[in-house]
Scaffold this active site. Structure first.
Site, mmCIF file in Angstrom:
data_model
loop_
_atom_site.group_PDB
_atom_site.id
_atom_site.type_symbol
_atom_site.label_atom_id
_atom_site.label_comp_id
_atom_site.label_asym_id
_atom_site.label_seq_id
_atom_site.Cartn_x
_atom_site.Cartn_y
_atom_site.Cartn_z
ATOM 1 N N THR A 14 0.808 -1.220 0.000
ATOM 2 C CA THR A 14 0.000 0.000 0.000
ATOM 3 C C THR A 14 0.839 1.268 0.000
ATOM 4 O O THR A 14 0.483 2.267 -0.624
ATOM 5 C CB THR A 14 -0.904 -0.017 1.252
ATOM 6 O OG1 THR A 14 -1.774 -1.143 1.127
ATOM 7 C CG2 THR A 14 -1.735 1.230 1.379
ATOM 8 N N ASP A 57 1.848 -7.176 -4.092
ATOM 9 C CA ASP A 57 1.112 -7.176 -2.835
ATOM 10 C C ASP A 57 1.821 -8.202 -1.945
ATOM 11 O O ASP A 57 2.214 -9.273 -2.423
ATOM 12 C CB ASP A 57 -0.331 -7.614 -3.090
ATOM 13 C CG ASP A 57 -1.185 -7.478 -1.836
ATOM 14 O OD1 ASP A 57 -2.048 -6.579 -1.827
ATOM 15 O OD2 ASP A 57 -0.983 -8.258 -0.885
ATOM 16 N N SER A 59 0.887 -10.282 0.020
ATOM 17 C CA SER A 59 0.284 -11.617 0.105
ATOM 18 C C SER A 59 0.959 -12.564 -0.885
ATOM 19 O O SER A 59 0.855 -13.778 -0.750
ATOM 20 C CB SER A 59 -1.209 -11.553 -0.240
ATOM 21 O OG SER A 59 -1.831 -10.637 0.606
ATOM 22 N N THR A 89 2.096 -4.432 4.384
ATOM 23 C CA THR A 89 2.022 -4.722 5.824
ATOM 24 C C THR A 89 1.581 -6.157 6.108
ATOM 25 O O THR A 89 1.906 -6.707 7.161
ATOM 26 C CB THR A 89 1.032 -3.762 6.519
ATOM 27 O OG1 THR A 89 -0.243 -3.884 5.892
ATOM 28 C CG2 THR A 89 1.525 -2.332 6.458
ATOM 29 N N ASP A 90 0.838 -6.775 5.176
ATOM 30 C CA ASP A 90 0.221 -8.071 5.494
ATOM 31 C C ASP A 90 1.236 -9.133 5.911
ATOM 32 O O ASP A 90 0.985 -9.904 6.835
ATOM 33 C CB ASP A 90 -0.616 -8.566 4.306
ATOM 34 C CG ASP A 90 -1.870 -7.728 4.113
ATOM 35 O OD1 ASP A 90 -2.218 -6.969 5.038
ATOM 36 O OD2 ASP A 90 -2.498 -7.831 3.040
ATOM 37 N N THR A 278 2.202 -20.262 21.298
ATOM 38 C CA THR A 278 0.852 -19.970 21.796
ATOM 39 C C THR A 278 0.020 -19.187 20.778
ATOM 40 O O THR A 278 0.545 -18.362 20.028
ATOM 41 C CB THR A 278 0.909 -19.206 23.135
ATOM 42 O OG1 THR A 278 -0.431 -18.871 23.520
ATOM 43 C CG2 THR A 278 1.729 -17.932 23.050
#
Ligand code: ASP
Length: 347
Positions: A14, A57, A59, A89-90, A278
């Site tokens: 982005t 992107d 992703s 950022t993803d 976790t």
């Protein structure tokens, strides 16, 4: 002190978009025009060289991109004082974690950043993220030594150790967290560096070496109430899998049912490494606390302590890529390599 020289590497995401004045649509921003877009950058005593990848992107990021990044940083290491990587950022925490393991003998800052709002949109968070990341990458002490000689991630006024960070919000501008390690720097009117928590420059410091052998035979298996035996067994029997990051509950707890534990014992007996992390966003695995954790330990599951999932996945790819014996591999997993897990005193 001589002006700092920074290599700004744009990979996509982005942050690299701006609104086309004619059509109103988002189009890629050319970072070679960075001084025209942000004239205030000239006020920093920094020379910026730009290297742009074909934007993707995040992703679509794969370990190949991490190898390209590591090679680019190595090939330009001597000519620059620091590196800023602009990234979607993803998956930024995965890439930044991976690079933290792949770059060896690192003595210069490598700062990842991005934005939630495109840089060419008036209300963007990208402008501040970009300018401050450059400032941090260029920051040196009076003797000319980098203030943050490690791989880090800067977002919304905080600098995190890369392999401690996670994206936690798809909406807030304050999108990243580091629940198990304090920020390396906090940014307000001035930049406050949290020096005791910043890694020292590695030794030797003269040449950067890189590890580009990554083994992607890693899977993440997240448990949940209602997980049935056939589904769990299918998740563990992925062809080619060499290591599994098992996301458990709370302090590393999982069902005590025999079918669950024997499925794990069988996969571990086949040589697959299972690391327990976790599902909680903060805190640590402690397989001595409850019966539900002890069952895992007795089955041969390795504690991931307070590793993030992102750091666990990328550390496994890096460690498996070194093709060590099982013993050595397990040792590397239990020890912090780049500050990704807290020391013994933490547990
Ligand atoms: N989908 C985008 C990416 O990760 C989101 C962003 O950059 O914030 O590339």
């Amino acid at each position: 002190m001589k002006r700092a020289s920074i290599l700004l590497i744009y990979t996509g995401g982005t942050i690299g978009m701006k609104t086309d004045a004619a059509t109103g649509t988002l189009v890629p921003f050319d970072f070679n025009g960075i001084y025209e877009e942000f004239p205030s950058l000239r006020r920093l005593a920094v020379d910026i060289e730009v290297s742009q990848f074909r934007p993707i992107d995040s992703s679509n990021v794969t370990p190949e991109l991490w190898v390209r990044l590591a090679e680019l940083i190595r090939d330009n290491y001597a000519r620059h004082d620091g590196f800023v990587v602009l990234h979607g950022t993803d998956t930024m925490s995965y890439s930044a974690s991976a690079l933290s393991f792949m770059l060896e003998n690192l003595c210069k800052p490598v700062v990842f950043t991005g934005s939630q709002i495109p840089i060419g949109v008036l209300r963007t968070d990208g402008r501040e993220n970009l300018i401050t990341a450059i400032e941090i990458a260029a920051a040196r002490d009076a003797a000319g030594r980098a203030l943050v000689p490690e791989v880090s991630l800067y977002f919304q006024n905080r600098l995190f150790r890369a392999n401690r960070s996670s994206k936690r919000s798809a909406e807030e501008l304050n999108a990243f967290r580091s629940e198990n390690y304090p920020p390396l720097a906090e940014v307000g009117v001035s930049i406050h560096y949290n020096m005791p928590f910043i890694r020292k420059a590695e030794n030797p410091c003269d040449t950067l070496s890189i590890s580009t052998e990554l083994d992607a035979g890693v899977a993440i298996v997240k448990i949940f109430p209602g997980l049935s035996e056939p589904i769990f067994r299918a998740m563990l029997s992925i062809p080619g899998v060499k290591a599994i990051v098992l996301e458990t509950y709370g302090a590393g707890n999982a069902p005590t049912e025999e079918w669950f534990l024997s499925a794990l014992r069988e996969v571990i007996a086949r040589g697959v490494i299972v690391v327990n992390v976790t599902q909680c966003s903060g805190g640590s695995v402690s397989m001595d606390l409850y019966e539900t954790g002890m069952g895992l330990r007795n089955a041969g599951v390795v504690s991931g302590h307070d590793l993030t999932t992102e750091a666990a996945v990328t550390k496994l790819m890096y460690v498996l890529g070194r093709k060590k014996s099982r013993e050595e591999t397990l040792d590397m997993l239990k020890q912090p390599i780049k500050g990704e897990i807290s020391g013994e005193q933490f547990f």
